[in-house]
Design a protein around this motif. Structure first.
Motif, PDB file in Angstrom:
ATOM      1  N   UNK A  72      49.415 151.137  72.866  1.00  0.00           N
ATOM      2  CA  UNK A  72      50.169 150.105  73.601  1.00  0.00           C
ATOM      3  C   UNK A  72      51.571 149.952  73.011  1.00  0.00           C
ATOM      4  N   UNK A  73      51.940 150.938  72.190  1.00  0.00           N
ATOM      5  CA  UNK A  73      53.295 150.970  71.638  1.00  0.00           C
ATOM      6  C   UNK A  73      54.130 151.925  72.482  1.00  0.00           C
ATOM      7  N   UNK A  74      55.178 151.432  73.122  1.00  0.00           N
ATOM      8  CA  UNK A  74      55.982 152.291  73.989  1.00  0.00           C
ATOM      9  C   UNK A  74      56.467 153.558  73.299  1.00  0.00           C
ATOM     10  N   UNK A  75      56.864 153.464  72.049  1.00  0.00           N
ATOM     11  CA  UNK A  75      57.376 154.635  71.329  1.00  0.00           C
ATOM     12  C   UNK A  75      56.258 155.653  71.099  1.00  0.00           C
ATOM     13  N   UNK A  76      55.044 155.158  70.740  1.00  0.00           N
ATOM     14  CA  UNK A  76      53.933 156.070  70.529  1.00  0.00           C
ATOM     15  C   UNK A  76      53.538 156.765  71.832  1.00  0.00           C
ATOM     16  N   UNK A  77      53.622 156.049  72.940  1.00  0.00           N
ATOM     17  CA  UNK A  77      53.359 156.654  74.255  1.00  0.00           C
ATOM     18  C   UNK A  77      54.358 157.767  74.508  1.00  0.00           C
ATOM     19  N   UNK A  78      55.617 157.505  74.166  1.00  0.00           N
ATOM     20  CA  UNK A  78      56.655 158.527  74.349  1.00  0.00           C
ATOM     21  C   UNK A  78      56.375 159.756  73.479  1.00  0.00           C
ATOM     22  N   UNK A  79      55.928 159.497  72.210  1.00  0.00           N
ATOM     23  CA  UNK A  79      55.605 160.619  71.316  1.00  0.00           C
ATOM     24  C   UNK A  79      54.480 161.475  71.900  1.00  0.00           C
ATOM     25  N   UNK A  80      53.417 160.825  72.435  1.00  0.00           N
ATOM     26  CA  UNK A  80      52.286 161.553  72.999  1.00  0.00           C
ATOM     27  C   UNK A  80      52.723 162.401  74.193  1.00  0.00           C
ATOM     28  N   UNK A  81      53.569 161.828  75.032  1.00  0.00           N
ATOM     29  CA  UNK A  81      54.032 162.585  76.205  1.00  0.00           C
ATOM     30  C   UNK A  81      54.870 163.783  75.784  1.00  0.00           C
ATOM     31  N   UNK A  82      55.767 163.593  74.830  1.00  0.00           N
ATOM     32  CA  UNK A  82      56.614 164.696  74.359  1.00  0.00           C
ATOM     33  C   UNK A  82      55.795 165.760  73.640  1.00  0.00           C
ATOM     34  N   UNK A  83      54.742 165.304  72.887  1.00  0.00           N
ATOM     35  CA  UNK A  83      53.881 166.264  72.200  1.00  0.00           C
ATOM     36  C   UNK A  83      53.185 167.190  73.196  1.00  0.00           C
ATOM     37  N   UNK A 117      63.200 160.018  69.407  1.00  0.00           N
ATOM     38  CA  UNK A 117      62.108 160.113  70.378  1.00  0.00           C
ATOM     39  C   UNK A 117      62.531 159.525  71.716  1.00  0.00           C
ATOM     40  N   UNK A 118      63.163 158.356  71.706  1.00  0.00           N
ATOM     41  CA  UNK A 118      63.575 157.711  72.944  1.00  0.00           C
ATOM     42  C   UNK A 118      64.598 158.555  73.703  1.00  0.00           C
ATOM     43  N   UNK A 119      65.544 159.140  72.941  1.00  0.00           N
ATOM     44  CA  UNK A 119      66.559 159.986  73.596  1.00  0.00           C
ATOM     45  C   UNK A 119      65.918 161.221  74.221  1.00  0.00           C
ATOM     46  N   UNK A 120      64.996 161.857  73.488  1.00  0.00           N
ATOM     47  CA  UNK A 120      64.315 163.044  74.013  1.00  0.00           C
ATOM     48  C   UNK A 120      63.438 162.689  75.206  1.00  0.00           C
ATOM     49  N   UNK A 121      62.781 161.539  75.124  1.00  0.00           N
ATOM     50  CA  UNK A 121      61.922 161.094  76.221  1.00  0.00           C
ATOM     51  C   UNK A 121      62.747 160.857  77.487  1.00  0.00           C
ATOM     52  N   UNK A 122      63.882 160.199  77.352  1.00  0.00           N
ATOM     53  CA  UNK A 122      64.745 159.938  78.499  1.00  0.00           C
ATOM     54  C   UNK A 122      65.238 161.249  79.112  1.00  0.00           C
ATOM     55  N   UNK A 162      63.740 164.179  78.917  1.00  0.00           N
ATOM     56  CA  UNK A 162      62.614 164.854  79.564  1.00  0.00           C
ATOM     57  C   UNK A 162      62.301 164.210  80.909  1.00  0.00           C
ATOM     58  N   UNK A 163      62.376 162.888  80.941  1.00  0.00           N
ATOM     59  CA  UNK A 163      62.107 162.203  82.198  1.00  0.00           C
ATOM     60  C   UNK A 163      63.174 162.538  83.237  1.00  0.00           C
ATOM     61  N   UNK A 164      64.446 162.595  82.811  1.00  0.00           N
ATOM     62  CA  UNK A 164      65.523 162.962  83.745  1.00  0.00           C
ATOM     63  C   UNK A 164      65.309 164.366  84.305  1.00  0.00           C
ATOM     64  N   UNK A 165      64.833 165.280  83.446  1.00  0.00           N
ATOM     65  CA  UNK A 165      64.575 166.652  83.922  1.00  0.00           C
ATOM     66  C   UNK A 165      63.465 166.675  84.971  1.00  0.00           C
ATOM     67  N   UNK A 166      62.416 165.870  84.680  1.00  0.00           N
ATOM     68  CA  UNK A 166      61.310 165.793  85.639  1.00  0.00           C
ATOM     69  C   UNK A 166      61.792 165.218  86.960  1.00  0.00           C
ATOM     70  N   UNK A 167      62.581 164.176  86.870  1.00  0.00           N
ATOM     71  CA  UNK A 167      63.102 163.542  88.066  1.00  0.00           C
ATOM     72  C   UNK A 167      63.973 164.510  88.846  1.00  0.00           C
ATOM     73  N   UNK A 168      64.804 165.271  88.103  1.00  0.00           N
ATOM     74  CA  UNK A 168      65.688 166.249  88.775  1.00  0.00           C
ATOM     75  C   UNK A 168      64.862 167.335  89.442  1.00  0.00           C
ATOM     76  N   UNK A 169      63.842 167.821  88.757  1.00  0.00           N
ATOM     77  CA  UNK A 169      62.967 168.864  89.324  1.00  0.00           C
ATOM     78  C   UNK A 169      62.256 168.346  90.566  1.00  0.00           C
ATOM     79  N   UNK A 170      61.771 167.148  90.501  1.00  0.00           N
ATOM     80  CA  UNK A 170      61.092 166.559  91.647  1.00  0.00           C
ATOM     81  C   UNK A 170      62.057 166.381  92.819  1.00  0.00           C
ATOM     82  N   UNK A 171      63.284 166.015  92.483  1.00  0.00           N
ATOM     83  CA  UNK A 171      64.278 165.823  93.546  1.00  0.00           C
ATOM     84  C   UNK A 171      64.581 167.148  94.247  1.00  0.00           C
ATOM     85  N   UNK A 172      64.707 168.219  93.413  1.00  0.00           N
ATOM     86  CA  UNK A 172      64.957 169.538  93.998  1.00  0.00           C
ATOM     87  C   UNK A 172      63.786 169.978  94.850  1.00  0.00           C
TER      88      UNK A 172
END
Length: 365
Positions: A284-295, A311-316, A318-328
């Motif tokens: 339930x820790x936002x940062x730990x959730x981000x770590x798990x997703x990046x891992x 971690x937060x910068x990398x997570x953001x 990665x999310x932007x890349x996913x969003x861009x891929x989905x948009x394409x």
């Protein structure tokens, strides 16, 4: 017990001066008192630090003993202490008068009538302020530590007090305290005014105006204490009110923090599921959730060793890349759907067939 020579000091006001035909000054005053007094060890001939102080108790039964009061009669008056008892050898150089009559009990004090005969001594009283009295006497000291009725501890008891002389001293040398004063012209003795102190202890004051001043001072001090207590109560009430407000604000802040925390966890989970689909996030820790997703998304990196900011910068990112891929992907899908909509249906006649029919089947005019 050892009999030694000692000197006591007491303060008097210059108010009751009378002069006889010979010019001698007659001055009644308080010479000694009961209670405890401080002495240096060397004054009592004690061993140890000569400048250390000891407390000596002068009980009423000793101060007002008949033999002690009788010793005042004929005792000499001196200007300053001669440094020893007045005797036949130093009398001509030291004595400036005498005490007439025995000492008399006056409350806690012994009153005596002084006759000052020497002109220079009289001038010292009138012009130089030699208005304090210091008794020179012998006494025996019994080492008997105890406590007086008012709770004052003492080391020795003074007994067998015998007066030798009373010295005239300048102001500021009073061992017996400043309550000892010269009387006025009342032949019956001064009327004493009793004043009750704030502690509840009652003291007698000779001068009525002084007594009134002391009483007024005590009343004003009591009022100041009352006012100060009222002000303290007012401030305490203000503090209590502010404390209550702070408690409410803290509770409200806690609710807001909980809401913000839940939103942060929910948002992190939603974005993490896009970065790493199918991963179960048990934190339930936002940062730990981000770590798990990046891992999951980038397993080659040791995300546990990275800082929260990293971690937060990398997570953001990665999310932007996913969003861009989905948009394409959405854009390609939409273009494909649009292209499919432009293809001819089987029910429609080809354009060249329609054009040929116009020449082969001309319309009639």
């Amino acid at each position: 017990m050892t009999r030694i020579f000692i000197q006591d000091k007491a303060t008097f006001k210059t108010t009751a001066r009378t002069y006889d035909d010979a010019g001698f000054l007659h001055v009644p005053g308080r010479v000694s008192k009961t209670g405890t007094q401080q002495y240096l060890r060397r004054e009592l001939g004690l061993d140890g630090d000569p400048n250390a102080r000891v407390t000596v108790y002068r009980p009423p039964e000793e101060v007002f003993a008949a033999d002690s009061l009788a010793s005042f009669d004929g005792a000499d008056v001196t200007v300053m202490h001669p440094g020893e008892l007045v005797n036949a050898k130093n009398y001509r150089k030291t004595s400036v008068g005498l005490i007439r009559g025995a000492g008399q009990q006056d409350g806690d004090f012994v009153k005596a009538d002084l006759v000052v005969k020497d002109a220079e001594a009289i001038a010292a009283i009138e012009k130089r302020g030699f208005v304090e009295l210091s008794a020179g006497y012998t006494a025996e000291y019994e080492h008997a530590p105890g406590t007086t009725d008012d709770g004052t501890a003492y080391d020795y008891i003074q007994r067998s007090i015998r007066i030798n002389h009373a010295a005239l001293l300048p102001a500021g040398a009073a061992r017996a305290g400043r309550q000892a004063r010269i009387f006025d012209h009342n032949p019956e003795g001064n009327t004493m005014t009793k004043v009750t102190l704030d502690s509840g202890r009652a003291v007698e004051i000779q001068d009525e105006s002084t007594a009134a001043l002391v009483s007024d001072c005590i009343e004003r001090l009591n009022k100041q204490v009352t006012d100060a207590q009222a002000e303290l109560d007012r401030r305490q009430a203000t503090i209590d009110g502010q404390t209550e407000q702070i408690t409410k604000l803290q509770a409200a802040t806690a609710d807001d923090q909980i809401t913000a925390r839940l939103k942060a966890v929910t948002d992190a989970r939603a974005r993490a599921e896009k970065i790493a689909p199918g991963v179960t996030f048990d934190s339930i820790d936002p940062v730990e959730i981000q770590r798990q997703a990046l891992a999951k998304a980038r397993p080659a990196t040791d995300w546990a060793a990275k800082s929260e900011a990293y971690v937060q910068a990398a997570f953001d990112m990665a999310f932007d890349q996913v969003e861009t891929t989905d948009a394409h992907a959405d854009q390609k899908r939409k273009l494909a759907e649009d292209g499919a909509n432009r293809l001819p249906s089987k029910d429609k006649v080809p354009v060249h067939d329609s054009y040929a029919a116009r020449f082969t089947n001309p319309s009639k005019e």
